[in-house]
Design a protein around this motif. Structure first.
Motif, PDB file in Angstrom:
ATOM      1  N   GLY A   1       1.752   9.952  -7.237  1.00 49.08           N
ATOM      2  CA  GLY A   1       3.057  10.394  -7.531  1.00 49.08           C
ATOM      3  C   GLY A   1       3.500  11.038  -6.204  1.00 49.08           C
ATOM      4  N   LYS A   2       2.495  11.958  -5.780  1.00 52.67           N
ATOM      5  CA  LYS A   2       2.721  12.829  -4.513  1.00 52.67           C
ATOM      6  C   LYS A   2       3.073  11.943  -3.387  1.00 52.67           C
ATOM      7  CE  LYS A   2       0.062  16.695  -6.223  1.00 52.67           C
ATOM      8  NZ  LYS A   2      -0.938  17.363  -5.813  1.00 52.67           N
ATOM      9  N   VAL A   3       2.345  10.822  -3.153  1.00 52.65           N
ATOM     10  CA  VAL A   3       2.714   9.917  -1.992  1.00 52.65           C
ATOM     11  C   VAL A   3       3.840   9.140  -2.134  1.00 52.65           C
ATOM     12  CG1 VAL A   3       1.604   8.023  -0.829  1.00 52.65           C
ATOM     13  CG2 VAL A   3       0.281   9.557  -1.601  1.00 52.65           C
ATOM     14  N   VAL A   4       4.196   8.753  -3.296  1.00 54.83           N
ATOM     15  CA  VAL A   4       5.612   7.795  -3.572  1.00 54.83           C
ATOM     16  C   VAL A   4       6.569   8.930  -3.156  1.00 54.83           C
ATOM     17  CG1 VAL A   4       6.969   7.325  -5.428  1.00 54.83           C
ATOM     18  CG2 VAL A   4       5.064   6.210  -5.077  1.00 54.83           C
ATOM     19  N   ALA A   5       6.244  10.253  -3.764  1.00 56.04           N
ATOM     20  CA  ALA A   5       7.610  11.114  -3.696  1.00 56.04           C
ATOM     21  C   ALA A   5       7.729  11.374  -1.924  1.00 56.04           C
ATOM     22  CB  ALA A   5       7.176  12.548  -4.118  1.00 56.04           C
ATOM     23  N   ASP A   6       6.597  11.565  -1.185  1.00 56.43           N
ATOM     24  CA  ASP A   6       6.764  11.338   0.222  1.00 56.43           C
ATOM     25  C   ASP A   6       7.441  10.232   0.844  1.00 56.43           C
ATOM     26  OD1 ASP A   6       5.674  14.223   0.165  1.00 56.43           O
ATOM     27  OD2 ASP A   6       3.484  13.316   0.702  1.00 56.43           O
TER      28      ASP A   6
ATOM     29  N   ALA B   1      12.077   7.386   3.297  1.00 56.27           N
ATOM     30  CA  ALA B   1      13.198   6.457   3.056  1.00 56.27           C
ATOM     31  C   ALA B   1      14.365   6.983   3.185  1.00 56.27           C
ATOM     32  CB  ALA B   1      12.875   5.711   1.849  1.00 56.27           C
ATOM     33  N   LEU B   2      14.746   8.188   2.520  1.00 56.03           N
ATOM     34  CA  LEU B   2      15.917   8.896   2.870  1.00 56.03           C
ATOM     35  C   LEU B   2      16.361   9.396   4.250  1.00 56.03           C
ATOM     36  CD1 LEU B   2      15.913  11.333  -0.429  1.00 56.03           C
ATOM     37  CD2 LEU B   2      18.031   9.797   0.327  1.00 56.03           C
ATOM     38  N   ARG B   3      15.208   9.619   5.017  1.00 52.25           N
ATOM     39  CA  ARG B   3      15.414  10.162   6.256  1.00 52.25           C
ATOM     40  C   ARG B   3      15.219   9.325   7.360  1.00 52.25           C
ATOM     41  NH1 ARG B   3      12.275  15.829   4.590  1.00 52.25           N
ATOM     42  NH2 ARG B   3      13.822  16.650   3.218  1.00 52.25           N
ATOM     43  N   ASP B   4      14.955   8.026   6.722  1.00 48.52           N
ATOM     44  CA  ASP B   4      14.721   6.978   8.120  1.00 48.52           C
ATOM     45  C   ASP B   4      13.493   7.290   8.666  1.00 48.52           C
ATOM     46  OD1 ASP B   4      17.090   5.400   7.343  1.00 48.52           O
ATOM     47  OD2 ASP B   4      18.260   6.750   8.311  1.00 48.52           O
ATOM     48  N   GLN B   5      12.411   7.520   8.004  1.00 51.71           N
ATOM     49  CA  GLN B   5      11.138   7.690   8.551  1.00 51.71           C
ATOM     50  C   GLN B   5      10.027   6.856   8.113  1.00 51.71           C
ATOM     51  OE1 GLN B   5      10.146  11.839   7.495  1.00 51.71           O
ATOM     52  NE2 GLN B   5      11.605  12.777   8.964  1.00 51.71           N
ATOM     53  N   PRO B   6       9.232   6.723   8.686  1.00 53.60           N
ATOM     54  CA  PRO B   6       8.167   5.641   8.366  1.00 53.60           C
ATOM     55  C   PRO B   6       7.367   6.102   6.949  1.00 53.60           C
ATOM     56  CG  PRO B   6       7.297   6.788  10.205  1.00 53.60           C
ATOM     57  CD  PRO B   6       8.773   6.990  10.237  1.00 53.60           C
TER      58      PRO B   6
ATOM     59  N   ALA C   1       0.824  -1.167  -0.051  1.00 51.70           N
ATOM     60  CA  ALA C   1       0.021  -0.022   0.006  1.00 51.70           C
ATOM     61  C   ALA C   1       1.013   1.161  -0.131  1.00 51.70           C
ATOM     62  CB  ALA C   1      -0.996  -0.052   1.015  1.00 51.70           C
ATOM     63  N   GLU C   2       2.238   1.042   0.415  1.00 48.43           N
ATOM     64  CA  GLU C   2       2.974   2.158   0.398  1.00 48.43           C
ATOM     65  C   GLU C   2       3.831   2.336  -1.073  1.00 48.43           C
ATOM     66  OE1 GLU C   2       2.025   1.082   4.292  1.00 48.43           O
ATOM     67  OE2 GLU C   2       2.956  -0.117   2.612  1.00 48.43           O
ATOM     68  N   MET C   3       3.313   1.588  -1.817  1.00 46.57           N
ATOM     69  CA  MET C   3       3.856   1.345  -3.299  1.00 46.57           C
ATOM     70  C   MET C   3       5.354   1.004  -3.255  1.00 46.57           C
ATOM     71  SD  MET C   3       1.497   4.746  -4.900  1.00 46.57           S
ATOM     72  CE  MET C   3       2.036   5.680  -3.486  1.00 46.57           C
ATOM     73  N   ASN C   4       5.782   0.211  -2.335  1.00 54.93           N
ATOM     74  CA  ASN C   4       7.226  -0.372  -2.371  1.00 54.93           C
ATOM     75  C   ASN C   4       6.986  -1.628  -2.690  1.00 54.93           C
ATOM     76  OD1 ASN C   4       9.266  -1.671   0.148  1.00 54.93           O
ATOM     77  ND2 ASN C   4      10.046  -0.042  -1.407  1.00 54.93           N
ATOM     78  N   LEU C   5       7.967  -2.249  -3.593  1.00 55.61           N
ATOM     79  CA  LEU C   5       8.243  -3.450  -4.067  1.00 55.61           C
ATOM     80  C   LEU C   5       8.591  -4.306  -2.771  1.00 55.61           C
ATOM     81  CD1 LEU C   5       7.904  -5.242  -6.444  1.00 55.61           C
ATOM     82  CD2 LEU C   5      10.404  -4.840  -6.927  1.00 55.61           C
ATOM     83  N   PRO C   6       7.960  -5.217  -2.586  1.00 57.97           N
ATOM     84  CA  PRO C   6       8.333  -6.167  -1.385  1.00 57.97           C
ATOM     85  C   PRO C   6       9.907  -6.928  -1.490  1.00 57.97           C
ATOM     86  CG  PRO C   6       6.031  -6.557  -1.919  1.00 57.97           C
ATOM     87  CD  PRO C   6       6.747  -5.703  -2.990  1.00 57.97           C
ATOM     88  N   GLY C   7      10.647  -6.761  -0.520  1.00 51.94           N
ATOM     89  CA  GLY C   7      12.047  -7.224  -0.488  1.00 51.94           C
ATOM     90  C   GLY C   7      12.942  -6.334  -1.185  1.00 51.94           C
ATOM     91  N   ASN C   8      12.621  -5.274  -1.741  1.00 53.41           N
ATOM     92  CA  ASN C   8      13.660  -4.346  -2.491  1.00 53.41           C
ATOM     93  C   ASN C   8      13.514  -3.074  -1.646  1.00 53.41           C
ATOM     94  OD1 ASN C   8      14.417  -6.079  -5.130  1.00 53.41           O
ATOM     95  ND2 ASN C   8      12.282  -6.570  -4.473  1.00 53.41           N
TER      96      ASN C   8
END
Length: 461
Positions: free
Chosen positions: A334-339, A344-349, A292-299
């Motif tokens: 697109g906006k949510v993925v950017a956030d 991820a860059l800032r080690d935030q959830p 749901a965070e649009m992240n590819l699992p395991g990557n």
């Protein structure tokens, strides 16, 4: 001396999802925080929902091609080309530039928004003889082709040739096909008045779809209303029917009918970009299976959205529901993925994508439209106002909004223009010539290219 390199964020695709992501990254990240790169063949964002109006000449091509370099915050490096393979293990994306060279682009974070291609089937002659409606070039070319059929029919002394050139077949009863048939039928209806030698009754438009009704997402009532509007205009609608064979001068339907025509327009849906198959990751109906965070699992650091990803629709209670591949969702994803990339860059959830569908709009040209904003069913002028108001507000820049509004006003006052731009004097181009699906690499070729051995069909840079 210690050299600190900035994290590299690579965004693939300049559609609604990709551009929405890039623009937010530019706003929320300082230049020292990350390096942003965008891979796209053209340095503009195409507003796809208005493509049928370009094909019919209501809008100019430039009005819906929004430049990516107009932003005052612009600092993204653009690689002019298409991503044709991704090696997740090496964190390298293989790009074929517009000069047909292969280039390895490393990344730390990648956002996959390559969009979709036209869905085709193994129908004899289809890609060799059909026209598509997926790119700006196809829309401009198709307009030239349709007007040239009127010119050639007017000049012909053969009644059979004249009748064939004045028959047009559109396959696909979704939004793209329905709007394309509606807008182009209105173009020919208005244009034939300037051809006194042509019998207007010879002009026949066919809209066919294998489904039992047009645009089922609109609901039964609005779908029926749309059918009635088109039928009153003289468009022959055939449902439960598709194409069995496509030739240069005739099309055979699956019900046995043979239609003599020089114009077959194929808009029967889309599938995710072939780039997705190069990743070797899990897919759902050809789209990447993501969280749901649009992240590819395991990557970690790999995100996918838009037409390329099966993003869970958490706004619905249905198990396994995914967001439909619409511009409405892509812009917001697109906006949510950017956030999430920034998080991820800032080690935030990361946060999940959640958006309740606002409804659907279908512009049928002129004063005809059907719309369903927030569940309210509209047709006629109110629906047209909602449809055009939504499209106008969704355009990203004030320049684009001004151009589109000016085009609409000019068309309303002065009517249609029937000028050809000269495409037909060149080598004919069909659907296979505009969508370069043959350009993608296999996973093995991607690995060979990344390892420096060179791919089978290109040279490395």
């Amino acid at each position: 001396m210690i050299t600190v390199t900035r994290p590299r964020i690579l965004v693939v695709g300049a559609g609604f999802a990709g551009v929405g992501c890039v623009r937010r990254l530019e706003r929320k990240l300082s230049p020292d925080e990350a390096e942003i790169t965008l891979v796209t063949p053209s340095s503009y964002q195409l507003y796809l929902p208005l493509l049928p109006q370009v094909a019919s000449g209501v809008l100019t091509p430039q009005s819906i091609a929004v430049s990516l370099r107009r932003s005052r915050r612009y600092r993204t490096r653009i690689i002019p080309g298409g991503a044709i393979g991704v090696d997740l293990a090496s964190k390298v994306c293989v790009v074929r530039t517009i000069t047909d060279k292969l280039h390895n682009e490393p990344y730390d974070y990648i956002v996959l928004a390559p969009g979709s291609i036209t869905r085709t089937f193994d129908i004899p002659g289809l890609t060799d003889n059909a026209y598509g409606m997926k790119t700006l070039a196809e829309a401009a070319y198709l307009r030239d082709h349709v007007i040239s059929q009127l010119d050639l029919a007017d000049a012909s002394q053969d009644p059979d040739e004249r009748a064939a050139r004045l028959q047009f077949v559109v396959v696909g009863g979704g939004y793209a096909g329905t709007e394309t048939a509606a807008c182009l039928q209105m173009l020919t209806h208005n244009a034939v008045k300037r051809y006194p030698r042509l019998d207007p009754h010879l002009i026949k438009w066919h809209l066919i779809d294998i489904a039992p009704r047009l645009m089922p997402e609109l609901g039964e009532k609005l779908g029926t209303d749309a059918q009635e509007i088109l039928r009153k205009r003289g468009i022959e609608i055939s449902l439960g029917v598709s194409i069995a064979k496509a030739g240069p001068e005739e099309v055979t339907f699956t019900d046995g009918r043979v239609i003599p025509t020089r114009t077959l327009i194929w808009t029967a849906g889309v599938v995710a970009s072939p780039l997705i198959s190069t990743l070797g990751a899990e897919t759902i109906r050809g789209r990447l299976a993501v969280t749901a965070e649009m992240n590819l699992p395991g990557n970690d650091g790999v995100f996918a959205l838009g037409d390329a990803a099966a993003v869970p629709d958490v706004a619905k209670d249905e198990e396994g529901a995914v967001c439909p591949p619409t511009a409405q969702h892509a812009m917001r994803q697109g906006k949510v993925v950017a956030d999430n990339v920034i998080a991820a860059l800032r080690d935030q959830p990361l946060r999940p994508y959640r958006h309740k569908d606002l409804g659907l709009v279908v512009d049928l040209g002129g004063r005809d439209a059907v719309s369903k904003p927030l569940g309210v069913e509209l047709k006629g002028l109110p629906a047209m106002a909602v449809a055009r108001g939504y499209h106008w507000s969704a355009l990203r820049t004030n320049v684009a909004k001004t151009r589109v509004m000016t085009n609409w006003l000019l068309n309303a006052v002065a009517g249609d223009d029937f000028v050809r731009t000269g495409f037909q004097s060149r080598t004919p181009a069909k659907m296979k010539d505009f969508e370069f699906v043959h350009a993608y690499l296999t996973p093995e070729q991607v690995r060979a290219q990344v390892e420096g051995k060179g791919a089978a069909d290109g040279s490395a840079e």
